[in-house]
Design a protein around this motif. Structure first.
Motif, PDB file in Angstrom:
ATOM      1  N   VAL A  66      15.363  28.882 -12.659  1.00  0.00           N
ATOM      2  CA  VAL A  66      15.222  28.121 -11.418  1.00  0.00           C
ATOM      3  C   VAL A  66      15.656  29.038 -10.272  1.00  0.00           C
ATOM      4  N   ALA A 101      11.263  25.441  -8.716  1.00  0.00           N
ATOM      5  CA  ALA A 101      12.336  24.455  -8.866  1.00  0.00           C
ATOM      6  C   ALA A 101      12.367  23.875 -10.286  1.00  0.00           C
ATOM      7  N   GLU A 102      11.235  23.790 -10.934  1.00  0.00           N
ATOM      8  CA  GLU A 102      11.176  23.195 -12.266  1.00  0.00           C
ATOM      9  C   GLU A 102      11.728  24.118 -13.343  1.00  0.00           C
ATOM     10  N   ASP A 128      10.854  20.524  -3.218  1.00  0.00           N
ATOM     11  CA  ASP A 128      11.580  20.010  -4.380  1.00  0.00           C
ATOM     12  C   ASP A 128      12.820  20.875  -4.609  1.00  0.00           C
ATOM     13  N   VAL A 129      13.959  20.217  -4.828  1.00  0.00           N
ATOM     14  CA  VAL A 129      15.204  20.939  -5.088  1.00  0.00           C
ATOM     15  C   VAL A 129      15.903  20.370  -6.317  1.00  0.00           C
ATOM     16  N   VAL A 130      16.670  21.233  -6.967  1.00  0.00           N
ATOM     17  CA  VAL A 130      17.495  20.833  -8.104  1.00  0.00           C
ATOM     18  C   VAL A 130      18.897  20.591  -7.583  1.00  0.00           C
ATOM     19  N   SER A 181      15.714  27.115  -4.677  1.00  0.00           N
ATOM     20  CA  SER A 181      15.258  25.778  -5.065  1.00  0.00           C
ATOM     21  C   SER A 181      16.396  24.941  -5.640  1.00  0.00           C
ATOM     22  N   SER A 182      17.596  25.482  -5.571  1.00  0.00           N
ATOM     23  CA  SER A 182      18.771  24.781  -6.076  1.00  0.00           C
ATOM     24  C   SER A 182      19.686  24.484  -4.892  1.00  0.00           C
ATOM     25  N   CYS A 205      20.769  28.760 -12.853  1.00  0.00           N
ATOM     26  CA  CYS A 205      19.515  29.339 -12.355  1.00  0.00           C
ATOM     27  C   CYS A 205      19.020  30.458 -13.267  1.00  0.00           C
ATOM     28  N   SER A 251       6.589  24.816 -10.638  1.00  0.00           N
ATOM     29  CA  SER A 251       7.240  25.326  -9.427  1.00  0.00           C
ATOM     30  C   SER A 251       8.508  26.084  -9.784  1.00  0.00           C
ATOM     31  N   LEU A 282      15.939  16.842 -10.320  1.00  0.00           N
ATOM     32  CA  LEU A 282      14.923  17.467  -9.477  1.00  0.00           C
ATOM     33  C   LEU A 282      14.365  16.377  -8.574  1.00  0.00           C
TER      34      LEU A 282
END
Length: 175
Positions: free
Chosen positions: A55, A4-5, A143-145, A59-60, A50, A2, A156
């Protein structure tokens, strides 16, 4: 993988307390799907992180500590918004906390009260009496960091688990 990963290697956070600030390590059981990855502490700031680790900004999520005042009373809260957005501190957040004046808490105060490093503050492990205000776009992101309490790693986690934290409230907080 993803967005996010990114290009990080994620491991279960509960198994790596060395990659978490002490209050985060103590509270991580409340977010059972949380995973952690080590990063270069010099790249902990969102834009640099990022870019370096691939990332998406969407997603952060950034966690900031705000201090609101009404009379002689100071109220602290954590605010979680996507890195691609700005928190509406002087509007929605000030009104929700029912304070006359509000600002970002001074760095020394935020670090002292949270037991976390500046630039790594996260909603997991904050003082139990603090409201955790989660922007609705964070929850929608999946999913978020987020920070890990230290600058040398990131967490995560499914945003739904952040919204389920005991003092969390999901609101429209971003501009």
């Amino acid at each position: 993988m993803s967005s996010a990963e990114g290009n990080l290697t994620w491991e279960p956070a509960a198994g790596h307390p060395d990659l978490l600030a002490a209050p985060v390590a103590a509270a991580i059981a409340g977010t059972p799907s949380a995973r952690v990855a080590p990063i270069d502490a010099d790249l902990a700031d969102t834009a640099a992180f990022c870019a370096a680790y691939d990332v998406a900004m969407e997603s952060s999520a950034n966690c900031v500590v705000v201090a609101g005042k009404r009379g002689g009373d100071v109220r602290y809260a954590a605010v979680l918004v996507l890195a691609s957005m700005r928190a509406d501190v002087n509007g929605a957040i000030r009104r929700h906390l029912d304070v006359r004046k509000i600002s970002f808490a001074p760095m020394d105060t935020a670090v002292s009260l949270t037991g976390m490093e500046y630039g790594g503050i996260t909603p997991i492990g904050l003082p139990a009496d603090w409201p955790i205000l989660v922007d609705e776009a964070v929850v929608a992101a999946g999913d978020v960091v987020i920070g890990s309490g230290i600058r040398g790693s990131k967490v995560l986690v499914p945003a739904a688990e952040l919204a389920a934290l005991p003092s969390a409230e999901v609101l429209a907080l971003a501009l």
